[in-house]
Structure formats: C-alpha cells, structure tokens
Design a protein around this motif. Structure first.
Motif, PDB file in Angstrom:
ATOM      1  N   SER A   1       0.837  -1.184   0.000  1.00 43.86           N
ATOM      2  CA  SER A   1       0.000   0.000   0.000  1.00 43.86           C
ATOM      3  C   SER A   1       0.887   1.255   0.000  1.00 43.86           C
ATOM      4  CB  SER A   1      -0.896   0.001   1.243  1.00 43.86           C
ATOM      5  OG  SER A   1      -1.708   1.140   1.237  1.00 43.86           O
ATOM      6  N   LEU A   2       0.643   2.132  -0.960  1.00 43.14           N
ATOM      7  CA  LEU A   2       1.418   3.366  -1.072  1.00 43.14           C
ATOM      8  C   LEU A   2       0.499   4.574  -1.040  1.00 43.14           C
ATOM      9  CD1 LEU A   2       3.715   2.342  -4.063  1.00 43.14           C
ATOM     10  CD2 LEU A   2       4.339   2.374  -1.654  1.00 43.14           C
ATOM     11  N   THR A   3       0.972   5.652  -0.490  1.00 40.71           N
ATOM     12  CA  THR A   3       0.240   6.900  -0.546  1.00 40.71           C
ATOM     13  C   THR A   3       0.458   7.495  -1.933  1.00 40.71           C
ATOM     14  OG1 THR A   3       0.660   7.247   1.798  1.00 40.71           O
ATOM     15  CG2 THR A   3      -0.061   9.160   0.531  1.00 40.71           C
ATOM     16  N   ALA A   4      -0.615   7.925  -2.567  1.00 40.31           N
ATOM     17  CA  ALA A   4      -0.523   8.472  -3.921  1.00 40.31           C
ATOM     18  C   ALA A   4       0.048   9.889  -3.898  1.00 40.31           C
ATOM     19  CB  ALA A   4      -1.903   8.483  -4.565  1.00 40.31           C
ATOM     20  N   HIS A   5       1.168  10.067  -4.591  1.00 38.65           N
ATOM     21  CA  HIS A   5       1.788  11.382  -4.758  1.00 38.65           C
ATOM     22  C   HIS A   5       2.219  11.506  -6.209  1.00 38.65           C
ATOM     23  CE1 HIS A   5       2.325  12.633  -0.514  1.00 38.65           C
ATOM     24  NE2 HIS A   5       2.363  11.329  -0.295  1.00 38.65           N
ATOM     25  N   ILE A   6       2.004  12.670  -6.778  1.00 40.61           N
ATOM     26  CA  ILE A   6       2.496  12.969  -8.122  1.00 40.61           C
ATOM     27  C   ILE A   6       3.402  14.187  -8.002  1.00 40.61           C
ATOM     28  CG2 ILE A   6       1.872  13.817 -10.424  1.00 40.61           C
ATOM     29  CD1 ILE A   6       1.238  10.918 -10.126  1.00 40.61           C
ATOM     30  N   TYR A   7       4.590  14.072  -8.571  1.00 44.94           N
ATOM     31  CA  TYR A   7       5.569  15.148  -8.570  1.00 44.94           C
ATOM     32  C   TYR A   7       5.654  15.675  -9.998  1.00 44.94           C
ATOM     33  CZ  TYR A   7       6.506  12.777  -4.233  1.00 44.94           C
ATOM     34  OH  TYR A   7       6.353  12.194  -2.996  1.00 44.94           O
ATOM     35  N   SER A   8       5.466  16.977 -10.155  1.00 47.54           N
ATOM     36  CA  SER A   8       5.392  17.557 -11.496  1.00 47.54           C
ATOM     37  C   SER A   8       6.443  18.623 -11.718  1.00 47.54           C
ATOM     38  CB  SER A   8       4.007  18.181 -11.727  1.00 47.54           C
ATOM     39  OG  SER A   8       3.012  17.199 -11.633  1.00 47.54           O
ATOM     40  N   LEU A   9       6.948  18.631 -12.942  1.00 39.49           N
ATOM     41  CA  LEU A   9       7.863  19.670 -13.413  1.00 39.49           C
ATOM     42  C   LEU A   9       7.281  20.232 -14.697  1.00 39.49           C
ATOM     43  CD1 LEU A   9      11.251  17.750 -13.057  1.00 39.49           C
ATOM     44  CD2 LEU A   9      10.410  19.573 -11.562  1.00 39.49           C
ATOM     45  N   ARG A  10       7.299  21.562 -14.834  1.00 38.31           N
ATOM     46  CA  ARG A  10       6.799  22.215 -16.038  1.00 38.31           C
ATOM     47  C   ARG A  10       7.777  23.295 -16.452  1.00 38.31           C
ATOM     48  NH1 ARG A  10       2.739  21.043 -12.700  1.00 38.31           N
ATOM     49  NH2 ARG A  10       2.672  23.036 -11.670  1.00 38.31           N
ATOM     50  N   LEU A  11       8.205  23.226 -17.717  1.00 35.43           N
ATOM     51  CA  LEU A  11       9.158  24.209 -18.208  1.00 35.43           C
ATOM     52  C   LEU A  11       8.968  24.450 -19.692  1.00 35.43           C
ATOM     53  CD1 LEU A  11      12.583  22.726 -19.023  1.00 35.43           C
ATOM     54  CD2 LEU A  11      10.926  21.290 -17.866  1.00 35.43           C
ATOM     55  N   TRP A  12       9.547  25.537 -20.164  1.00 39.29           N
ATOM     56  CA  TRP A  12       9.582  25.898 -21.576  1.00 39.29           C
ATOM     57  C   TRP A  12      11.026  25.807 -22.037  1.00 39.29           C
ATOM     58  CZ3 TRP A  12       5.240  27.088 -24.375  1.00 39.29           C
ATOM     59  CH2 TRP A  12       4.070  27.334 -23.652  1.00 39.29           C
TER      60      TRP A  12
END
Length: 121
Positions: A10-21
């Motif tokens: 069982s894992l805790t749901a986490h999303i790590y995001s990067l946004r760049l141009w």
C-alpha cells in the motif's frame, strides 16, 4: 480450487510535477534529447506516441510506468512546453537536475517541483 490473493504494498498516492519551456521546436532533437534524459534518470518507458500537425507543430508523449512526459511545440514563438509528472520523487528530482544541463535556453513554469496527492488543496 484454492483462491490466492496476491500480496501488494500500500502506497500513498503522490504525483511530482515539473513544467518548463525550452527554446527549441525541432521535433527530432526534442524526441532524442528527452528520450535519453528519461533513460538516464531510469524512468521506465512503456510507450511513446507523437503527432505532427499538418500546418506546423508537434506533440509527443512518453507513457511511463511512473506516469508521463509530454512535449508540445509552439512554432509561432519558437518555444516548446515540457511537462513531467511522476510518482517517484527521486527520479523526478534527478530529471530536474539533469535537464538544467541541456543545451537550450529554458524557463521554468514553476521554479520548484510541485507535489500533489489526494485530499491536498
């Protein structure tokens, strides 16, 4: 016949995001560069798809075991938008560290990696 229940973690749901141009719109260069970057940061690529717009423009997406990477070019201004979403914080951080050494001008949409999880606001 005996019913066997598979073991799972069982894992805790986490999303790590990067946004760049990035200041390039060359599809082949973007594809090769970011494919190498995903491999060097040990993301597991499950699938790749790309689309060349009839007039101009390019979109590519890598389906990752850990989520996805998307690229969208904007030929009218010479920039491409890059977004990485991953559920592995270490790999996402490594991606960010390595992308900073790429041979193109860049502007971060968000200066830091963002973290999302269910129930957070």
């Amino acid at each position: 016949m005996e019913h066997i229940t598979p073991e799972h973690k069982s894992l805790t749901a986490h999303i790590y995001s990067l946004r760049l141009w990035v200041k390039t719109i060359e599809p082949e260069y973007l594809k090769i560069t970011f494919d190498k970057l995903l491999n060097s940061t040990e993301f597991k690529v499950l699938n790749f798809s790309e689309y060349f717009f009839p007039v101009q423009g390019y979109t590519a997406i890598w389906l990752l075991a850990e989520s996805h990477l998307a690229i969208h070019t904007f030929p009218q201004n010479g920039w491409s938008y890059i977004e990485l979403s991953g559920c592995n914080k270490e790999k996402t951080n490594l991606f960010k560290e390595q992308v900073q050494f790429m041979d193109f001008e860049m502007k971060w949409e968000t200066p830091e990696m963002t973290e999302s999880c269910p129930g957070s606001s």
